[in-house]
Write a protein that holds these residues in place. Structure first.
Motif, mmCIF file in Angstrom:
data_model
loop_
_atom_site.group_PDB
_atom_site.id
_atom_site.type_symbol
_atom_site.label_atom_id
_atom_site.label_comp_id
_atom_site.label_asym_id
_atom_site.label_seq_id
_atom_site.Cartn_x
_atom_site.Cartn_y
_atom_site.Cartn_z
ATOM 1 N N ASN A 74 33.155 46.695 49.636
ATOM 2 C CA ASN A 74 34.153 46.548 48.577
ATOM 3 C C ASN A 74 33.866 45.315 47.713
ATOM 4 O OD1 ASN A 74 34.944 44.897 50.849
ATOM 5 N ND2 ASN A 74 36.924 44.583 49.860
ATOM 6 N N LYS A 75 33.356 44.263 48.327
ATOM 7 C CA LYS A 75 33.026 43.069 47.558
ATOM 8 C C LYS A 75 31.789 43.289 46.693
ATOM 9 C CE LYS A 75 35.216 39.786 50.711
ATOM 10 N NZ LYS A 75 35.030 38.627 51.627
ATOM 11 N N LEU A 76 30.846 44.068 47.195
ATOM 12 C CA LEU A 76 29.670 44.386 46.395
ATOM 13 C C LEU A 76 30.033 45.265 45.200
ATOM 14 C CD1 LEU A 76 27.085 44.949 49.262
ATOM 15 C CD2 LEU A 76 27.211 43.006 47.691
ATOM 16 N N ASP A 77 31.005 46.151 45.377
ATOM 17 C CA ASP A 77 31.499 46.939 44.236
ATOM 18 C C ASP A 77 32.119 46.024 43.180
ATOM 19 O OD1 ASP A 77 30.684 49.336 45.321
ATOM 20 O OD2 ASP A 77 32.648 49.831 46.170
ATOM 21 N N LEU A 78 32.880 45.029 43.642
ATOM 22 C CA LEU A 78 33.475 44.066 42.715
ATOM 23 C C LEU A 78 32.403 43.234 42.018
ATOM 24 C CD1 LEU A 78 36.736 42.504 44.243
ATOM 25 C CD2 LEU A 78 36.412 43.439 41.954
ATOM 26 N N ALA A 79 31.345 42.923 42.754
ATOM 27 C CA ALA A 79 30.253 42.162 42.162
ATOM 28 C C ALA A 79 29.663 42.906 40.964
ATOM 29 C CB ALA A 79 29.175 41.887 43.213
ATOM 30 N N LYS A 80 29.514 44.207 41.084
ATOM 31 C CA LYS A 80 29.011 45.001 39.959
ATOM 32 C C LYS A 80 29.997 44.955 38.791
ATOM 33 C CE LYS A 80 26.020 48.242 42.457
ATOM 34 N NZ LYS A 80 25.764 49.658 42.807
ATOM 35 N N ALA A 81 31.287 45.016 39.104
ATOM 36 C CA ALA A 81 32.298 44.968 38.051
ATOM 37 C C ALA A 81 32.300 43.619 37.341
ATOM 38 C CB ALA A 81 33.686 45.246 38.644
ATOM 39 N N CYS A 82 31.822 42.576 38.031
ATOM 40 C CA CYS A 82 31.761 41.236 37.439
ATOM 41 C C CYS A 82 30.438 40.968 36.728
ATOM 42 C CB CYS A 82 31.993 40.177 38.509
ATOM 43 S SG CYS A 82 33.690 40.119 39.126
ATOM 44 N N GLY A 83 29.494 41.915 36.823
ATOM 45 C CA GLY A 83 28.273 41.768 36.053
ATOM 46 C C GLY A 83 26.969 41.852 36.804
ATOM 47 N N ALA A 84 26.985 42.020 38.132
ATOM 48 C CA ALA A 84 25.740 42.116 38.885
ATOM 49 C C ALA A 84 24.967 43.371 38.502
ATOM 50 C CB ALA A 84 26.031 42.104 40.382
ATOM 51 N N ASP A 85 23.663 43.217 38.307
ATOM 52 C CA ASP A 85 22.810 44.367 38.016
ATOM 53 C C ASP A 85 22.464 45.133 39.291
ATOM 54 O OD1 ASP A 85 22.454 43.746 35.186
ATOM 55 O OD2 ASP A 85 21.269 42.046 35.893
ATOM 56 N N LEU A 86 22.230 44.409 40.369
ATOM 57 C CA LEU A 86 21.921 44.992 41.664
ATOM 58 C C LEU A 86 22.732 44.296 42.739
ATOM 59 C CD1 LEU A 86 18.001 45.175 41.565
ATOM 60 C CD2 LEU A 86 19.588 47.098 41.306
ATOM 61 N N LEU A 89 37.189 39.207 33.652
ATOM 62 C CA LEU A 89 37.076 39.557 35.062
ATOM 63 C C LEU A 89 38.103 40.606 35.454
ATOM 64 C CD1 LEU A 89 36.770 35.880 36.242
ATOM 65 C CD2 LEU A 89 35.021 37.580 36.668
ATOM 66 N N PRO A 90 37.801 41.459 36.432
ATOM 67 C CA PRO A 90 38.775 42.453 36.919
ATOM 68 C C PRO A 90 39.786 41.798 37.867
ATOM 69 C CG PRO A 90 36.740 42.653 38.159
ATOM 70 C CD PRO A 90 36.484 41.601 37.113
ATOM 71 N N MET A 91 40.695 41.018 37.280
ATOM 72 C CA MET A 91 41.572 40.180 38.094
ATOM 73 C C MET A 91 42.526 40.978 38.977
ATOM 74 S SD MET A 91 40.477 37.222 37.616
ATOM 75 C CE MET A 91 41.730 36.478 38.654
ATOM 76 N N ASP A 92 42.901 42.187 38.548
ATOM 77 C CA ASP A 92 43.772 43.011 39.390
ATOM 78 C C ASP A 92 43.105 43.345 40.721
ATOM 79 O OD1 ASP A 92 45.800 43.042 37.556
ATOM 80 O OD2 ASP A 92 45.232 44.952 36.656
ATOM 81 N N ARG A 93 41.790 43.431 40.715
ATOM 82 C CA ARG A 93 41.053 43.745 41.938
ATOM 83 C C ARG A 93 40.685 42.490 42.723
ATOM 84 N NH1 ARG A 93 36.141 47.436 40.316
ATOM 85 N NH2 ARG A 93 35.918 47.470 42.607
ATOM 86 N N ASP A 106 40.784 36.056 58.239
ATOM 87 C CA ASP A 106 40.260 37.358 58.631
ATOM 88 C C ASP A 106 39.126 37.788 57.698
ATOM 89 O OD1 ASP A 106 40.565 40.522 57.959
ATOM 90 O OD2 ASP A 106 40.800 40.144 60.114
ATOM 91 N N GLY A 107 39.345 37.626 56.390
ATOM 92 C CA GLY A 107 38.296 37.867 55.401
ATOM 93 C C GLY A 107 37.994 39.311 55.076
ATOM 94 N N SER A 108 38.435 40.250 55.904
ATOM 95 C CA SER A 108 38.046 41.644 55.705
ATOM 96 C C SER A 108 39.047 42.446 54.877
ATOM 97 C CB SER A 108 37.868 42.325 57.067
ATOM 98 O OG SER A 108 39.106 42.398 57.769
ATOM 99 N N LYS A 109 40.243 41.923 54.685
ATOM 100 C CA LYS A 109 41.297 42.692 54.035
ATOM 101 C C LYS A 109 41.658 42.182 52.649
ATOM 102 C CE LYS A 109 43.362 43.616 58.570
ATOM 103 N NZ LYS A 109 44.556 43.398 59.448
ATOM 104 N N SER A 110 41.080 41.060 52.230
ATOM 105 C CA SER A 110 41.517 40.444 50.990
ATOM 106 C C SER A 110 40.332 39.863 50.233
ATOM 107 C CB SER A 110 42.525 39.330 51.282
ATOM 108 O OG SER A 110 41.892 38.280 52.017
ATOM 109 N N ILE A 111 40.568 39.580 48.947
ATOM 110 C CA ILE A 111 39.631 38.788 48.166
ATOM 111 C C ILE A 111 40.296 37.438 47.877
ATOM 112 C CG2 ILE A 111 38.233 38.629 46.076
ATOM 113 C CD1 ILE A 111 37.362 40.900 47.854
ATOM 114 N N LYS A 112 41.297 37.436 47.007
ATOM 115 C CA LYS A 112 42.019 36.198 46.719
ATOM 116 C C LYS A 112 43.474 36.324 47.150
ATOM 117 C CE LYS A 112 42.309 32.091 45.604
ATOM 118 N NZ LYS A 112 41.450 31.111 46.301
ATOM 119 N N VAL A 113 43.912 35.386 47.969
ATOM 120 C CA VAL A 113 45.275 35.363 48.505
ATOM 121 C C VAL A 113 46.018 34.199 47.871
ATOM 122 C CG1 VAL A 113 46.693 35.160 50.578
ATOM 123 C CG2 VAL A 113 44.498 36.375 50.674
ATOM 124 N N SER A 114 47.238 34.449 47.430
ATOM 125 C CA SER A 114 48.040 33.407 46.795
ATOM 126 C C SER A 114 49.434 33.361 47.404
ATOM 127 C CB SER A 114 48.161 33.653 45.286
ATOM 128 O OG SER A 114 46.894 33.703 44.666
#
Length: 353
Positions: free
Chosen positions: A211-223, A318-322, A342-350
């Motif tokens: 899921n984080k790698l998918d977000l990386a593409k949405a943020c501009g990663a080519d690979l 940036l896709p801030m909703d995600r 835990d790290g597996s269920k979230s990206i940014k927690v506030s």
């Protein structure tokens, strides 16, 4: 008001304390949102960087309100603060995490982010943080306006984003570079977006979470490469005629990411280290010297990048909703800390006071 108080490692409590009173030139701010940073978590768990060990004294202090990623609304200030800060009651504001002394050799030379006393919101008693309903921006704080159109928890992302952009600036990325960003958490995603804005030839993101790698593409990663499934050193050398990447930016905080970066870089490549590590890291330093003559650079905080970070957030780059996945009330701060751990269920927690 309600506030989280740090009494020491793994001893944080929600308490009722007095609302702070602003002094001359200070600003009283009602906190709208505060992010939980990986460094907050490392402080909570007692990392030596914060609480000291045999080689260094403790830097963090007890009886402090944590929280250094924040945004809020001005509720009280005097004419001195109005004139010097350019803000007024009702404005949405944020402040840089460092509160410079403006007197040490670093501050005098303009290197404020490396201030000698190094007082930061949320770690020292002199400048309490934002895990509370109200906080003070002192006369030394660096204050920025930010749009009210942004959801508060997204506006508070300006702090980690500014840090990410500073790491990217340290990398001195060129148009023909192959750039690798290790980690697609909050800091890494900002690094990816910042690196993309530099228009490198190829931008690669590494992580273990799909899921984080998918977000990386949405943020501009080519690979993107999952390091649990791929020999990334081999893959990146295959992509670069056997040479290796030009730039590696480390944003995971995991010790294994350090030798990974040294191994996948080409000779004369650039390694940028941003992470705060919870334990010591051991590497073969001959890779840095005799083998490759690498440029190894550190990066700390987000000097001079806050205006750019604010522009990126306000322009919805940036896709801030995600990215901003979870928000908790202040009363559930422990759930927030545990979710970040835990790290597996979230990206940014506030937290939303």
């Amino acid at each position: 008001m309600k506030a989280v108080i740090c009494h020491g490692p793994e001893n944080y409590t929600l308490e009722e304390i007095a609302v702070p009173r602003p002094g001359p030139g200070e600003i009283l701010v009602r906190v709208e949102a505060v992010g939980i940073c990986a460094s907050d978590l490392k402080c909570y768990h007692g990392a030596a960087k914060f609480w000291g060990d045999a080689n260094r004294p403790a830097w963090a202090e007890t009886e402090v309100v944590p929280g250094h990623e924040f945004v809020g609304t001005v509720v009280q200030l005097d004419d001195q603060a109005r004139q010097t800060r350019g803000v007024d009651v009702g404005d949405r504001v944020t402040a840089e995490q460092i509160v410079p002394c403006w007197k040490c050799r670093y501050c005098v030379r303009g290197e404020y982010w490396m201030c000698g006393p190094h007082d930061m919101h949320g770690f020292k008693r002199a400048n309490p943080g934002a895990m509370a309903e109200y906080m003070i921006y002192s006369t030394n704080a660096l204050v920025h306006k930010i749009s009210k159109e942004l959801p508060a928890h997204q506006a508070a992302f300006v702090e980690p984003l500014s840090c990410s952009l500073h790491a990217v600036e340290r990398a001195n990325i060129r148009f023909d570079d192959v750039v690798v960003v290790a980690g697609a958490g909050p800091i890494g995603l900002g690094m990816i977006a910042g690196a993309k804005a530099k228009s490198p030839r190829l931008l690669i993101a590494l992580d273990v979470a799909p899921n984080k790698l998918d977000l990386a593409k949405a943020c501009g990663a080519d690979l993107t490469f999952n390091i649990a499934e791929t020999d990334v050193v081999e893959e990146i050398k295959n992509l670069t005629d056997g040479y290796g990447a030009d730039v590696y930016i480390e944003g995971t905080g995991h010790p294994s990411a350090v030798p990974q970066g040294l191994n996948l870089l080409r000779k004369l490549g650039t390694y940028v280290e941003y992470s705060v590590f919870g334990s010591d890291v051991t590497v073969d330093w001959s890779i840095i010297s005799d083998d490759k003559e690498l440029n190894v650079l550190g990066a700390h905080l987000g000097p001079h990048t806050w205006p750019a970070a604010i522009r990126m957030l306000e322009s919805q780059t940036l896709p801030m909703d995600r990215i901003c996945t979870h928000q908790f009330p202040l009363e559930k701060f422990q759930e927030g800390l545990d979710m970040v751990a835990d790290g597996s269920k979230s990206i940014k927690v506030s937290l939303i006071p």
